[in-house]
Write a protein that holds these residues in place. Structure first.
Motif, PDB file in Angstrom:
ATOM      1  N   MET A 302       0.823  -1.205   0.000  1.00  0.00           N
ATOM      2  CA  MET A 302       0.000   0.000   0.000  1.00  0.00           C
ATOM      3  C   MET A 302       0.860   1.259   0.000  1.00  0.00           C
ATOM      4  O   MET A 302       0.582   2.218  -0.717  1.00  0.00           O
ATOM      5  CB  MET A 302      -0.951  -0.016   1.207  1.00  0.00           C
ATOM      6  CG  MET A 302      -2.062  -1.045   1.102  1.00  0.00           C
ATOM      7  SD  MET A 302      -3.348  -0.899   2.377  1.00  0.00           S
ATOM      8  CE  MET A 302      -2.510  -1.566   3.811  1.00  0.00           C
ATOM      9  N   ARG A 303       1.927   1.237   0.814  1.00  0.00           N
ATOM     10  CA  ARG A 303       2.771   2.430   0.901  1.00  0.00           C
ATOM     11  C   ARG A 303       3.514   2.686  -0.409  1.00  0.00           C
ATOM     12  O   ARG A 303       3.626   3.827  -0.859  1.00  0.00           O
ATOM     13  CB  ARG A 303       3.767   2.268   2.052  1.00  0.00           C
ATOM     14  CG  ARG A 303       4.667   3.476   2.270  1.00  0.00           C
ATOM     15  CD  ARG A 303       3.874   4.703   2.665  1.00  0.00           C
ATOM     16  NE  ARG A 303       4.708   5.895   2.711  1.00  0.00           N
ATOM     17  CZ  ARG A 303       4.266   7.121   2.946  1.00  0.00           C
ATOM     18  NH1 ARG A 303       2.976   7.322   3.146  1.00  0.00           N
ATOM     19  NH2 ARG A 303       5.091   8.145   2.977  1.00  0.00           N
ATOM     20  N   LYS A 309       1.461   6.829  -6.551  1.00  0.00           N
ATOM     21  CA  LYS A 309       0.157   7.389  -6.932  1.00  0.00           C
ATOM     22  C   LYS A 309      -0.721   6.379  -7.684  1.00  0.00           C
ATOM     23  O   LYS A 309      -1.540   6.753  -8.527  1.00  0.00           O
ATOM     24  CB  LYS A 309       0.323   8.674  -7.743  1.00  0.00           C
ATOM     25  CG  LYS A 309       1.107   9.773  -7.019  1.00  0.00           C
ATOM     26  CD  LYS A 309       1.099  11.076  -7.776  1.00  0.00           C
ATOM     27  CE  LYS A 309       1.981  12.121  -7.092  1.00  0.00           C
ATOM     28  NZ  LYS A 309       1.585  12.393  -5.696  1.00  0.00           N
ATOM     29  N   LYS A 310      -0.544   5.107  -7.372  1.00  0.00           N
ATOM     30  CA  LYS A 310      -1.392   4.060  -7.951  1.00  0.00           C
ATOM     31  C   LYS A 310      -2.467   3.723  -6.912  1.00  0.00           C
ATOM     32  O   LYS A 310      -2.425   2.688  -6.237  1.00  0.00           O
ATOM     33  CB  LYS A 310      -0.550   2.840  -8.322  1.00  0.00           C
ATOM     34  CG  LYS A 310       0.437   3.108  -9.461  1.00  0.00           C
ATOM     35  CD  LYS A 310       1.239   1.860  -9.779  1.00  0.00           C
ATOM     36  CE  LYS A 310       2.192   2.120 -10.950  1.00  0.00           C
ATOM     37  NZ  LYS A 310       1.480   2.282 -12.231  1.00  0.00           N
ATOM     38  N   ARG A 313      -4.592   0.356  -6.689  1.00  0.00           N
ATOM     39  CA  ARG A 313      -3.880  -0.789  -6.109  1.00  0.00           C
ATOM     40  C   ARG A 313      -3.818  -0.683  -4.583  1.00  0.00           C
ATOM     41  O   ARG A 313      -3.844  -1.700  -3.885  1.00  0.00           O
ATOM     42  CB  ARG A 313      -2.469  -0.879  -6.700  1.00  0.00           C
ATOM     43  CG  ARG A 313      -2.458  -1.276  -8.164  1.00  0.00           C
ATOM     44  CD  ARG A 313      -1.055  -1.316  -8.737  1.00  0.00           C
ATOM     45  NE  ARG A 313      -0.220  -2.355  -8.131  1.00  0.00           N
ATOM     46  CZ  ARG A 313      -0.257  -3.649  -8.456  1.00  0.00           C
ATOM     47  NH1 ARG A 313      -1.101  -4.072  -9.390  1.00  0.00           N
ATOM     48  NH2 ARG A 313       0.545  -4.506  -7.875  1.00  0.00           N
ATOM     49  N   VAL A 314      -3.750   0.521  -4.073  1.00  0.00           N
ATOM     50  CA  VAL A 314      -3.782   0.710  -2.622  1.00  0.00           C
ATOM     51  C   VAL A 314      -5.086   0.166  -2.055  1.00  0.00           C
ATOM     52  O   VAL A 314      -5.103  -0.610  -1.086  1.00  0.00           O
ATOM     53  CB  VAL A 314      -3.640   2.205  -2.255  1.00  0.00           C
ATOM     54  CG1 VAL A 314      -3.778   2.399  -0.741  1.00  0.00           C
ATOM     55  CG2 VAL A 314      -2.307   2.766  -2.733  1.00  0.00           C
ATOM     56  N   ASN A 315      -6.195   0.552  -2.681  1.00  0.00           N
ATOM     57  CA  ASN A 315      -7.511   0.151  -2.179  1.00  0.00           C
ATOM     58  C   ASN A 315      -7.785  -1.335  -2.357  1.00  0.00           C
ATOM     59  O   ASN A 315      -8.377  -1.977  -1.482  1.00  0.00           O
ATOM     60  CB  ASN A 315      -8.586   0.976  -2.882  1.00  0.00           C
ATOM     61  CG  ASN A 315      -8.520   2.435  -2.492  1.00  0.00           C
ATOM     62  OD1 ASN A 315      -8.340   2.763  -1.327  1.00  0.00           O
ATOM     63  ND2 ASN A 315      -8.631   3.329  -3.464  1.00  0.00           N
TER      64      ASN A 315
END
Length: 447
Positions: A302-303, A309-310, A313-315
């Motif tokens: 996530m980090r 700024k993707k 993919r974090v979510n």
């Protein structure tokens, strides 16, 4: 694709499995040290088990400090790599090792100075006091190797290398598992050392993990390396290591404070209740540490993608990680609800301990799924650099909300109130965590 980090392009579910399984195993093994000691020490007598149980808040605090520095290093390196700032990532490696060594020495000294008043506050039994002091006089020396090897573990995990850190842990735990009975009971050529043997096996296990981790970092090819020649102390980096690791420290250290707080209530009932809770909490920690390992795999993903700024993919990592956490916690709940007696017998539990422990285990296990979701939400906002809301969740779970609820329920329902305070706290915090994640959803798009 060859020039990209796998965290940037691999399918999320497959990436989570690759990134999370090794640290899940590592965290499970890391917290098995005290459980292994307890299982073998319980064969000496119940006083020895109570002494090791009382030591758990201290050793857990020591581990928490190691994880604090380690996770801060992990988050900072992952962020720099996502921004393609290799030189900065290498600087964090050097800074992290300096911090780990320095803090480890300081903590070692503090533990040696404070263990006598600590045990005096929790027991009037001279045998428990003697066992506890003997155990911690040796275990205090685990802190430097513990901090150094966890720091290196988190450095490598930040680059996507999850396999090597797992082997650090496996080597140390296998050593402890083999040498615990040899040194405690004096098997073969080894002297019979009793509780001293359990402590010595633990310290040597950590030393082995540290030596292997140093070799891997220095002498094998990794995506980050020590920066020696042009290294300059960076106060901003120093501050960020402590800041980014603070929520993870809170999650771990508050469990130490929580155990201490619970023991203050339980000593008014019996030493058996204290011994039970110490044994139970080691089992609970193994389940929660499996989720913590999941988190340590999801956090750099996530980090890294937040830094790149993707946001999608974090979510996706957050949602998939939460689903896996719930599954792990549900399995843990079922095991404890269905087999509480068998679990307690691993610690040579007496019938008196079983009568106290069986209903308690079944009640406290009801909290697990709520705790798993809350912890993943705290990690999600931590990955975005939102330290305060992440801290709020952890502090409520194991401190601000739990303690007054425990006091209130204990006064009204005696010892059963202590057990019920755990699921009630986790349910309330779960509701608050859901509100927090909704309030922060605008920070990352498409939640």
């Amino acid at each position: 694709m060859e020039t990209c980090n796998k965290m940037e392009y691999q399918p999320i579910n497959r990436l989570i499995i690759k990134m999370c399984l090794p640290p899940m195993i590592s965290m499970f093994l890391q917290y098995s040290y005290n459980m292994i000691d307890s299982m073998f020490v319980a064969c000496i007598n119940e006083q020895a088990l109570a002494a090791v149980s009382l030591s758990f808040p201290i050793t857990n605090l020591m581990n928490s400090l190691s994880v604090w520095i380690g996770v801060g290093i992990n988050v900072l390196i992952a962020g720099y790599l996502g921004q393609k700032r290799q030189d900065k990532a290498n600087s964090v490696v050097t800074m992290g090792l300096i911090l780990s060594l320095s803090v480890g020495i300081i903590v070692n000294i503090i533990v040696l100075l404070t263990m006598t008043p600590y045990y005096s506050a929790f027991t009037e039994d001279s045998q428990i006091f003697e066992y506890g002091c003997i155990y911690m006089q040796i275990c205090a020396f685990m802190q430097v190797p513990n901090m150094v090897h966890i720091a290196i573990q988190k450095m490598l995990q930040a680059t996507g290398n999850m396999i090597s850190p797992m082997w650090f842990q496996i080597a140390g735990v296998v050593f402890n598992l083999v040498f615990d009975p040899l040194l405690i009971f004096g098997i073969g050529p080894f002297p019979e050392m009793g509780i001293k043997g359990a402590a010595l096996a633990t310290v040597l296990g950590y030393v082995l993990s540290m030596l292997i981790s140093l070799y891997v970092l220095i002498f094998t090819k990794q995506k980050v390396k020590l920066k020696i020649k042009s290294f300059v102390f960076d106060f901003h980096m120093f501050k960020n290591i402590f800041g980014y690791g603070l929520p993870s420290f809170a999650m771990n250290v508050l469990s130490s404070l929580m155990i201490t707080f619970v023991n203050l209530f339980l000593v008014t009932y019996s030493d058996t209740a204290v011994a039970f809770f110490g044994a139970y909490f080691k089992v609970q920690q193994l389940i929660f540490m499996s989720v913590n390992g999941l988190i340590q795999g999801c956090l750099p993903i996530m980090r890294y993608n937040y830094g790149a700024k993707k946001y999608e993919r974090v979510n996706r990592t957050y949602h998939s990680g939460t689903a896996i956490a719930v599954i792990i916690m549900a399995v843990g709940t079922l095991l404890l609800v269905l087999f509480p007696r068998q679990i307690l017998l691993l610690f040579s539990a007496s019938e008196k301990m079983c009568s106290v422990g069986i209903p308690a285990i079944r009640i406290m296990a009801l909290s697990y799924c709520f705790g798993g979701v809350s912890t993943m939400i705290a990690t999600y906002v931590q990955a975005m650099g939102k330290i305060v809301p992440s801290m709020v969740i952890q502090v409520l779970r194991q401190g601000v909300l739990l303690f007054p609820l425990m006091w209130l329920l204990n006064n009204n329902f005696n010892i059963m109130g202590i057990w019920w305070s755990f699921p009630l706290t986790e349910f309330i915090v779960f509701a608050i965590a859901v509100i927090i994640v909704k309030m922060n959803k605008s920070q990352v798009k498409n939640i």
